[in-house]
Motif scaffolding. Structure first.
Motif, PDB file in Angstrom:
ATOM      1  N   ARG A   1      39.958  24.641  33.723  1.00 35.77           N
ATOM      2  CA  ARG A   1      41.579  24.909  33.268  1.00 35.77           C
ATOM      3  C   ARG A   1      41.288  25.534  31.795  1.00 35.77           C
ATOM      4  O   ARG A   1      42.371  26.174  31.349  1.00 35.77           O
ATOM      5  CB  ARG A   1      42.057  23.426  33.249  1.00 35.77           C
TER       6      ARG A   1
ATOM      7  N   ARG B   1      38.987  27.535  30.488  1.00 34.16           N
ATOM      8  CA  ARG B   1      38.730  28.872  30.666  1.00 34.16           C
ATOM      9  C   ARG B   1      39.879  29.837  30.570  1.00 34.16           C
ATOM     10  O   ARG B   1      39.975  30.783  29.485  1.00 34.16           O
ATOM     11  CB  ARG B   1      37.687  29.441  31.737  1.00 34.16           C
ATOM     12  N   PRO B   2      40.866  30.071  31.389  1.00 40.85           N
ATOM     13  CA  PRO B   2      42.032  30.680  31.277  1.00 40.85           C
ATOM     14  C   PRO B   2      43.060  30.395  29.850  1.00 40.85           C
ATOM     15  O   PRO B   2      43.543  31.338  29.521  1.00 40.85           O
ATOM     16  CB  PRO B   2      42.693  30.460  32.554  1.00 40.85           C
TER      17      PRO B   2
ATOM     18  N   GLU C   1      46.571  34.813  34.746  1.00 37.49           N
ATOM     19  CA  GLU C   1      47.061  33.352  35.119  1.00 37.49           C
ATOM     20  C   GLU C   1      48.212  32.926  34.644  1.00 37.49           C
ATOM     21  O   GLU C   1      48.714  31.929  35.490  1.00 37.49           O
ATOM     22  CB  GLU C   1      45.898  32.607  34.291  1.00 37.49           C
TER      23      GLU C   1
END
Lengths: 323, 471
Positions: free
Chosen positions: B68, B70-71, B139
């Protein structure tokens, strides 16, 4: 109206806009449109609703940032399966109205490729343990643990999926139960099985890569398909996955039972006074006789084991027992 | 005596203070302030993610999980920090080079709120695990990205109207790049979010296109456009060759548009698409040589000025990384090298060398060039230097650690070693990456302090003026 980019802003920015739109149609929209509908690879099943929900969990938790689902036509990728074909992705579609088609191909391989994980690692028990705490089964793993996909309960309900964990990983009190998300995610992972394509058979590719040494094939297959439970050093995980090192079945003169367990699986065995409740999945469908013989011989002659070796013929005979 | 030489070069103070509309100054400052807040948040998340490679059990909760966060890191530094700071600078450069006022101040101020809101909503939804199918850099789900596009569109309209009503005959080169970046990005966002051709592998084709154009048709032309203004301005001489800049512009549009598929070399997408992408990746060397040569030849003979300035060194570093890191990207597209580096941490090094070494350094150069002249408030020269060196050394450590580690990772796979070997061997390189990342994060804290120091004289006026604006 002057035809001069330097002085005519309408001309300049129209060319900038339409030129880019034109190039985008050629290079992106048209080829994408062509691949929007693909014939599925023969034998590839659509996802069940649970598996599709599992794909949703896979996306939400960002599994695809570290795991690819594309086996390239390169020798180094063969341990993951046969090279991926367009038809493998035929059933992918948007998750819902808010979210687009999952980008499962991925761009980073911090962890292994999962195109064929359902075949390579068919053990449900392993997947649950691994999601709850990756380091319980892969010591040097750096994967994120997902404890929020599990609940710890004192009393176990009828339909609860109880996770058996190695002693040092299990919580001090209560049982670890998989949530629906965890069940769906594991269902999706087990769904990931490459449908075979003629001429792209993995064992043919393997043997063309390494013609003379079946030892190498056995080692590669063991490492990619067996080592996650039984570990690379053959010692297994205490009370969850039995050791192969010094095992009465493996380190023996008669290989029949060994072949039988690999082909047809096993469950609930008591070995040296320990009951192993997690299931050993049957491998008959996953590997050819030759491959199974290679794996078994690797197991029987490593980590100090000194069992008798087997041939593809032996495997064939025992396989015929249950036909 | 050698020993008494100071370890720092004394930097000259700014020579002019621009008498600009104070409302524009404040608007620009608020763009930069928002951007800086996102930089601190986004790079802190990045640092935490880096540490997770060493301590994987840190933050074993959903909201702090790798998948969660990382984006959140990538989208915040892209759409929050880098985009807002570049737009802020563009709001100065476009009117200035058009010798005109900004068409509508209020429009860009509202766009600032909308973009901030979009990034905030995006971050919250990513924390909740709602992402757009895990599409890297897209995302944000479509309602969130729609807000972002509105903000970009409003600024596009504003800047276009400003250029259209310019008081110069010619459209200055900066404005070619800046306006084009806005136009191309609107096209990219629309194509990326229309669903009609994005089932099964159609999604992959668009993802290759998007993740490439999102970077190369937004950040690259926008920051180059800004540099075509700041570099000659700071050196007080014209750009070396206007025509080279024009050549680089058109080749950027034609070549760069065609190379998105090089992110999926060896994937089961059409072979011709991959080959076209690889060929034009090499075509990009034309753009790259033209652009870099133009900047370096403009700097030629002025290196004393650069050493004396505290903003020009950032631009010099940015130009060098533009050349090296973009060239590296083209090499990665070659099938023979792609075989080793694809899927490895080498690509993570590459994305930081380009986005940070090239784009972010040029932004910092622009900010340190512009803000003191607009507000009359200079940051401490020593702190600007600390920011510079911590960021640069941090980036070099980060980049080299992952380039070396990534190469070894790829080699381990080619050698057919068990997969876990490629994880174990990375341990020291991930540690060095965290060291580099820490230095970079410290640099950002110093930068935030400098931004604070460069604020316009009084914020009291601003409260009154916003009240006025809303009347």
């Amino acid at each position: 109206m002057k035809l001069n980019f330097h002085e005519n802003h309408k001309l300049l920015f129209n060319v900038v806009f339409w030129g880019f739109v034109f190039l985008s149609i050629i290079i992106a929209i048209a080829p994408a449109y062509n691949l929007n509908e693909i014939e599925p690879t023969p034998g590839l099943k659509p996802m069940t609703p649970e598996e599709f929900k599992g794909l949703g969990v896979y996306v939400s938790e960002g599994c695809l940032y570290c795991h690819t689902q594309q086996v390239r036509p390169l020798e180094s990728d063969l341990i993951f399966g046969r090279p991926s074909a367009p038809g493998d992705y035929a059933y992918l579609k948007p998750l819902d109205d808010l979210r687009m088609t999952p980008a499962v191909l991925g761009s980073e391989r911090t962890g292994p490729d999962l195109s064929n994980i359902g075949n390579r690692q068919p053990s449900k028990s392993w997947h649950y343990i691994h999601l709850y705490n990756p380091r319980a089964v892969v010591k040097s793993s750096i994967m994120q643990a997902y404890p929020w996909l599990f609940e710890i309960k004192d009393s176990v309900g009828e339909n609860d999926v109880v996770i058996s964990l190695p002693p040092d990983t299990a919580p001090k009190e209560g049982k670890v139960i998989a949530t629906e998300d965890a069940e769906n995610l594991v269902a999706y992972l087990l769904y990931l099985k490459q449908a075979p394509i003629k001429g792209l058979n993995n064992s043919e590719l393997f043997s063309s890569a390494d013609k003379n040494s079946s030892g190498t094939m056995g080692q590669n297959l063991y490492n990619s398909s067996c080592a996650s439970c039984h570990q690379q050093n053959g010692e297994g995980i205490p009370s969850i996955f039995p050791p192969l090192k010094n095992s009465a079945v493996v380190d023996s003169d008669n290989a029949e039972e060994h072949i039988r367990i690999v082909l047809f699986g096993s469950k609930g065995k008591v070995i040296d006074g320990v009951e192993y409740t997690s299931e050993m999945p049957a491998q008959a469908e996953n590997f050819s006789d030759e491959e199974i013989a290679a794996i078994i011989n690797y197991e029987r002659t490593n980590w100090g084991n000194n069992g008798s070796e087997v041939t593809a013929e032996d495997v064939k005979m025992i396989r015929a027992e249950r036909k | 005596m050698e020993l008494t030489r100071p370890i720092t070069v004394s930097k000259s103070k700014i020579d002019e203070i621009i008498d600009e509309d104070s409302r524009l100054t404040k608007l620009i400052y608020h763009y930069l302030l928002s951007a800086t807040a996102w930089l601190i948040f986004g790079s802190f998340v990045g640092l935490f993610l880096g540490l997770k490679f060493i301590y994987p059990d840190w933050g074993n909760t959903a909201w702090l999980s790798f998948g969660r966060l990382r984006p959140i890191h990538t989208n915040v530094v892209f759409w929050g920090w880098t985009s807002l700071s570049m737009i802020g600078l563009a709001l100065y450069v476009v009117p200035r080079t058009s010798q005109n006022r900004l068409y509508n101040l209020l429009l860009s101020r509202q766009a600032l709120y909308v973009i901030n809101l979009s990034v905030l909503l995006g971050v919250i939804s990513l924390f909740l695990g709602i992402n757009n199918g895990g599409q890297e850099y897209r995302e944000f789900t479509w309602p969130v990205m729609l807000l972002f596009a509105l903000g970009i569109g409003a600024n596009l309209l504003n800047l276009y109207k400003t250029v259209a009503a310019r008081k110069t005959r010619e459209i200055y080169l900066s404005n070619w790049y800046i306006l084009a970046a806005f136009i191309w990005t609107m096209v990219v966002v629309v194509i990326a979010y229309l669903p009609f051709y994005q089932n099964s592998l159609g999604e992959t084709i668009i993802q290759g296109y998007y993740m490439h154009m999102g970077v190369g048709m937004w950040f690259t032309p926008l920051v180059l456009g800004l540099t075509y203004y700041f570099l000659p301005k700071l050196l007080n001489k014209p750009i070396y060759s206007y025509s080279l800049g024009v050549l680089a512009f058109w080749t950027q549009m034609v070549f760069y548009s065609l190379i998105g598929a090089h992110h999926f070399v060896f994937a089961p997408i059409p072979w011709w698409l991959q080959t076209v992408a690889i060929v034009f990746s090499f075509g990009m060397f034309v753009t790259l040589f033209a652009g870099t040569a133009n900047f370096l030849l403009t700097m030629k003979g002025s290196f004393r000025t650069i050493a004396k300035s505290y903003s020009l060194p950032y631009i010099l570093v940015g130009v060098i990384f533009y050349f090296l890191a973009s060239g590296q990207g083209s090499l990665e597209a070659l099938r023979s090298l792609n075989k080793i580096w694809h899927f490895t941490n080498f690509t993570v090094a590459h994305s930081h060398l380009t986005m940070y070494g090239f784009v972010v350094f040029l932004i910092w150069g622009g900010i340190y060039a512009l803000m003191p002249r607009l507000t009359g408030n200079e940051p401490s020269h020593i702190l600007v230097g600390i920011h510079f060196w911590f960021a640069l050394i941090g980036l070099l450590i980060y980049g080299f650690a992952l380039m070396i580690g990534g190469t070894l990772q790829g080699q381990s796979w080619i050698d057919g070693l068990p997969f876990i070997n490629s994880v174990e061997l990375m341990a020291p390189y991930w540690l060095w990456r965290a060291v580099g990342g820490t230095l970079m994060f410290i640099a950002h804290l110093v930068f935030a302090f400098n931004i604070f120091k460069m604020q316009p004289a009084s914020n009291k006026d601003f409260v009154l003026e916003t009240a006025e604006e809303s009347v």
